[in-house]
Design a protein around this motif. Structure first.
Motif, PDB file in Angstrom:
ATOM      1  N   ALA A   1      49.872  44.351  40.791  1.00 49.92           N
ATOM      2  CA  ALA A   1      50.262  43.296  39.842  1.00 49.92           C
ATOM      3  C   ALA A   1      50.088  43.775  38.403  1.00 49.92           C
TER       4      ALA A   1
ATOM      5  N   GLN B   1      45.825  43.520  43.043  1.00 50.53           N
ATOM      6  CA  GLN B   1      45.630  43.415  41.596  1.00 50.53           C
ATOM      7  C   GLN B   1      46.122  44.659  40.862  1.00 50.53           C
TER       8      GLN B   1
ATOM      9  N   VAL C   1      49.660  37.985  41.921  1.00 56.17           N
ATOM     10  CA  VAL C   1      48.558  38.165  42.872  1.00 56.17           C
ATOM     11  C   VAL C   1      48.633  37.109  43.972  1.00 56.17           C
TER      12      VAL C   1
END
Length: 125
Positions: free
Chosen positions: A114, A111, A82
């Motif tokens: 990720a 996010q 992130v």
């Protein structure tokens, strides 16, 4: 019928049906760290796709440690990814203060990306 007997270093005990069964005991898993989301996902994955490894971890008393390690590794990797992607895309605290909705959208996208990377690299590997 014998009460108990030992053969090949394994103790056998009688059951109600007249059969003898090995007196097996699981090793205690004294791990106290939480397994978290990624540990739970790993547990489900192991149960479904790697049952032999799953049973080996249970019988050796290391399942909870393994799951906690996976969770910690996934969280650390998630934080790193992130930060790197946000830096690469120029998502800063200044953007947060000037246009928080744009910042929020960008961070949610980062996010999600990720999370997919962490799941494929760590949890489902």
């Amino acid at each position: 019928m014998k009460e108990r007997f030992i053969e090949n270093n394994i103790e056998y005990i009688p059951a109600e049906d007249g059969m003898y069964y090995p007196n097996l005991q699981l090793l205690e898993d004294n791990e106290t760290r939480p397994i978290g989301l990624y540990g739970s996902l790993r547990k489900t994955y192991l149960k479904e796709y790697h049952p032999v490894l799953y049973m080996d971890l249970i019988l050796s008393g290391t399942l909870t440690k393994h799951l906690a390690d996976i969770n910690e590794a996934a969280l650390n990797r998630m934080d790193l990814i992130v930060k790197q992607i946000a830096e690469q895309q120029g998502i800063t605290e200044q953007l947060k203060s000037s246009d928080w909705l744009k910042w929020l959208q960008a961070m949610n996208n980062i996010q999600a990306s990720a999370r997919e990377i962490v799941l494929s690299e760590i949890v489902y590997a």
